[in-house]
Design an enzyme around this catalytic site. Structure first.
Site, PDB file in Angstrom:
ATOM      1  N   TYR A 144       0.853  -1.193   0.000  1.00  0.00           N
ATOM      2  CA  TYR A 144       0.000   0.000   0.000  1.00  0.00           C
ATOM      3  C   TYR A 144       0.885   1.237   0.000  1.00  0.00           C
ATOM      4  O   TYR A 144       1.844   1.325   0.766  1.00  0.00           O
ATOM      5  CB  TYR A 144      -0.889  -0.003   1.253  1.00  0.00           C
ATOM      6  CG  TYR A 144      -1.820   1.189   1.348  1.00  0.00           C
ATOM      7  CD1 TYR A 144      -2.864   1.353   0.444  1.00  0.00           C
ATOM      8  CD2 TYR A 144      -1.664   2.140   2.354  1.00  0.00           C
ATOM      9  CE1 TYR A 144      -3.726   2.449   0.534  1.00  0.00           C
ATOM     10  CE2 TYR A 144      -2.529   3.232   2.458  1.00  0.00           C
ATOM     11  CZ  TYR A 144      -3.553   3.379   1.547  1.00  0.00           C
ATOM     12  OH  TYR A 144      -4.408   4.456   1.643  1.00  0.00           O
ATOM     13  N   ASP A 239       9.210   2.726   0.027  1.00  0.00           N
ATOM     14  CA  ASP A 239       8.142   3.354   0.798  1.00  0.00           C
ATOM     15  C   ASP A 239       8.322   2.925   2.243  1.00  0.00           C
ATOM     16  O   ASP A 239       7.924   1.845   2.643  1.00  0.00           O
ATOM     17  CB  ASP A 239       6.777   2.925   0.248  1.00  0.00           C
ATOM     18  CG  ASP A 239       5.630   3.486   1.078  1.00  0.00           C
ATOM     19  OD1 ASP A 239       5.902   4.112   2.124  1.00  0.00           O
ATOM     20  OD2 ASP A 239       4.473   3.276   0.684  1.00  0.00           O
ATOM     21  N   LYS A 267       3.806   8.513   9.148  1.00  0.00           N
ATOM     22  CA  LYS A 267       3.592   7.875  10.456  1.00  0.00           C
ATOM     23  C   LYS A 267       4.585   8.343  11.530  1.00  0.00           C
ATOM     24  O   LYS A 267       4.443   9.454  12.013  1.00  0.00           O
ATOM     25  CB  LYS A 267       3.558   6.357  10.268  1.00  0.00           C
ATOM     26  CG  LYS A 267       2.419   6.001   9.283  1.00  0.00           C
ATOM     27  CD  LYS A 267       1.989   4.584   9.231  1.00  0.00           C
ATOM     28  CE  LYS A 267       0.692   4.477   8.450  1.00  0.00           C
ATOM     29  NZ  LYS A 267       0.748   3.771   7.195  1.00  0.00           N
TER      30      LYS A 267
HETATM   31  C1  LIG Z   1       0.116   4.301   5.822  1.00  0.00           C
HETATM   32  C2  LIG Z   1       0.917   4.097   4.608  1.00  0.00           C
HETATM   33  C3  LIG Z   1       0.849   4.978   3.510  1.00  0.00           C
HETATM   34  C4  LIG Z   1      -0.127   6.102   3.443  1.00  0.00           C
HETATM   35  O1  LIG Z   1       0.084   7.072   4.404  1.00  0.00           O
HETATM   36  P1  LIG Z   1      -1.122   8.069   4.784  1.00  0.00           P
HETATM   37  O2  LIG Z   1      -0.503   8.998   5.779  1.00  0.00           O
HETATM   38  O3  LIG Z   1      -2.218   7.208   5.333  1.00  0.00           O
HETATM   39  O4  LIG Z   1      -1.531   8.758   3.543  1.00  0.00           O
HETATM   40  C5  LIG Z   1       1.728   4.783   2.467  1.00  0.00           C
HETATM   41  N1  LIG Z   1       2.594   3.754   2.472  1.00  0.00           N
HETATM   42  C6  LIG Z   1       2.674   2.890   3.484  1.00  0.00           C
HETATM   43  C7  LIG Z   1       3.682   1.795   3.449  1.00  0.00           C
HETATM   44  C8  LIG Z   1       1.828   3.008   4.577  1.00  0.00           C
HETATM   45  O5  LIG Z   1       1.881   2.112   5.563  1.00  0.00           O
END
Ligand SMILES: *Cc1c(COP(=O)(O)O)cnc(C)c1O
Length: 428
Positions: A144, A239, A267
């Site tokens: 994601y 990511d 995060k």
């Molecule tokens: C949570 C997450 C996102 C998205 O971040 P948001 O602050 O919710 O937009 C993107 N990549 C990874 C790996 C994530 O865990």
């Protein structure tokens, strides 16, 4: 446990907020039942509107690495708030957190702050496309990267076909530039690159996957991606929105000793306020506006509340040399306890763990990619989730999510959790 007030609040919310929530996974659709409305949180605990206390294993989906209402973060935000909450002008604070982030993370020269992980990943692929002057990207099924159009793509019919939109509103035009690969399958990636020669700008990956449960990369997989990217003029994007400042101060780049070309954060970097960031070496970052032609902007980007929370968080992590080790030890203790409790009751399961990320899959096969993660028994998971919830243990309301261990958890909390797992396992 009673959830009367949460039920009433959920009903009311649904009248004015789609599905009653501002982010879908909060609605408990994967597990059924009524979402719990939070009232407050402190350390390892979250308290709901009915007065129930839960040991929290979600931690706002990752940011609360050091526990809820972490005093240095709270103090920094309160102090800054009184001095004005946003200026639309640069501040010394932004340079301070950027300097610290660049010092903590290997292989980056510059960093730009945004407001979410979604924005970070969206901007990272634009930058990669601008740098390579190519259009297509490869992402991995089950990873994601936020909700921007390019990432809401499902696999096409054949392994090397274009992707197809997996949400209405994403155009076929966008989908055709996103190719889907299988996590931990280097041959699959090679085949995609061969079929799309000189068209791929970037490969984006969660270098330790956390959005299909926790799935670490198999031996040699990330190294293989690095090699393929180098020989095909493709940028490798890590990511690290979930793993950054969590699995090591410098994220998976540091943990595995592999350099990415662009890294995305979110995060933990915001300490619980809305923050994302992306970073790279100078020759890539200097392409960004206003230095270069790749446009990217944000009215509230780098605002003093978010930056003061992030800075307090990063400082706390940077200064606590024993932190990563403590987190890993706690997670390992939990892992062993859960394994024992489930084995005692003959519940087939697989537990994946790395650092402070752990996930329990009700499947007796190795979970290495989205396909194997999807083989878990979802009915068992639902019972497990609600059983634990009723004993005051809050895990993510989906079998495809990682549990996030916080340093605020005590061994007594872990023992309480393991005892609850053992009780619940009897009825699975
Ligand atoms: C949570 C997450 C996102 C998205 O971040 P948001 O602050 O919710 O937009 C993107 N990549 C990874 C790996 C994530 O865990």
């Amino acid at each position: 446990m009673l959830y009367q007030r949460s039920s009433a609040l959920f009903k009311e919310a649904q009248n004015v907020i789609p599905g009653g929530v501002n982010s879908p996974v909060r609605a408990f659709k994967a597990v059924g039942g009524t979402p719990i409305f939070a009232k407050s949180a402190q350390g390892a605990y979250i308290y709901d509107e009915d007065g129930n206390r839960f040991i929290d294993y979600i931690n706002s989906w990752g940011p609360m690495l050091l526990g809820h209402a972490f005093p240095p973060v709270v103090d920094a935000v309160i102090k800054k708030t009184k001095l004005g909450t946003s200026f639309g002008m640069p501040t010394a604070l932004e340079t301070e957190i950027a300097e610290l982030a660049v010092a903590m993370v290997p292989n980056i020269d510059k960093i730009r702050f945004v407001n979410s992980g979604t924005e970070a990943c969206m901007s990272a692929i634009r930058l990669a496309r601008g740098y390579t002057k190519k259009d297509k990207i490869i992402k991995f099924a089950g990873c994601y990267h936020g909700h921007s159009d390019s990432f809401l793509i499902a696999a096409g019919s054949g392994a090397v076909t274009f992707g197809t939109p997996n949400s209405p509103g994403v155009t076929q035009g966008t989908a055709k530039d996103t190719l889907l690969a299988k996590y931990n399958d280097i041959e699959n990636v090679k085949a995609l690159i061969k079929a799309n020669k000189n068209e791929i700008a970037a490969i984006i990956i969660e270098p330790v996957a956390g959005n299909m449960g926790c799935i670490p990369p198999t031996e040699g997989f990330l190294e293989g991606l690095r090699t393929i990217c180098d020989s095909n003029d493709i940028l490798l994007i890590f990511d690290e929105v979930m793993t950054g400042f969590r699995l090591a101060n410098g994220g998976v780049q540091e943990l595995k000793g592999i350099n990415a070309d662009i890294v995305c954060f979110g995060k933990v970097v915001g300490g619980g306020l809305p923050v994302g960031a992306f970073a790279a070496r100078n020759d890539i970052m200097n392409l960004l506006a206003p230095l270069g032609p790749v446009y990217q902007a944000g009215t509230l980007s780098g605002n003093p509340l978010a930056m003061s929370a992030g800075l307090a968080m990063l400082k706390a992590i940077d200064q606590d040399k024993g932190l990563m080790n403590r987190l890993e030890e706690k997670t390992k203790y939990l892992h062993n306890g859960i394994t024992e409790a489930l084995n005692k009751n003959n519940i087939p399961h697989t537990i994946n763990r790395i650092g402070s990320m752990i996930s329990v899959h009700f499947s007796d096969q190795a979970v290495v990619d989205f396909e194997s993660a999807a083989k878990g028994n979802n009915d068992t998971f639902k019972k497990f989730f609600h059983g634990l919830l009723n004993k005051g243990i809050y895990i993510a309301p989906s079998a495809f999510e990682t549990w996030f261990i916080t340093d605020a958890l005590t061994y007594q909390d872990l023992n309480e959790t393991i005892a609850a797992v053992e009780e619940v396992a009897k009825s699975l």
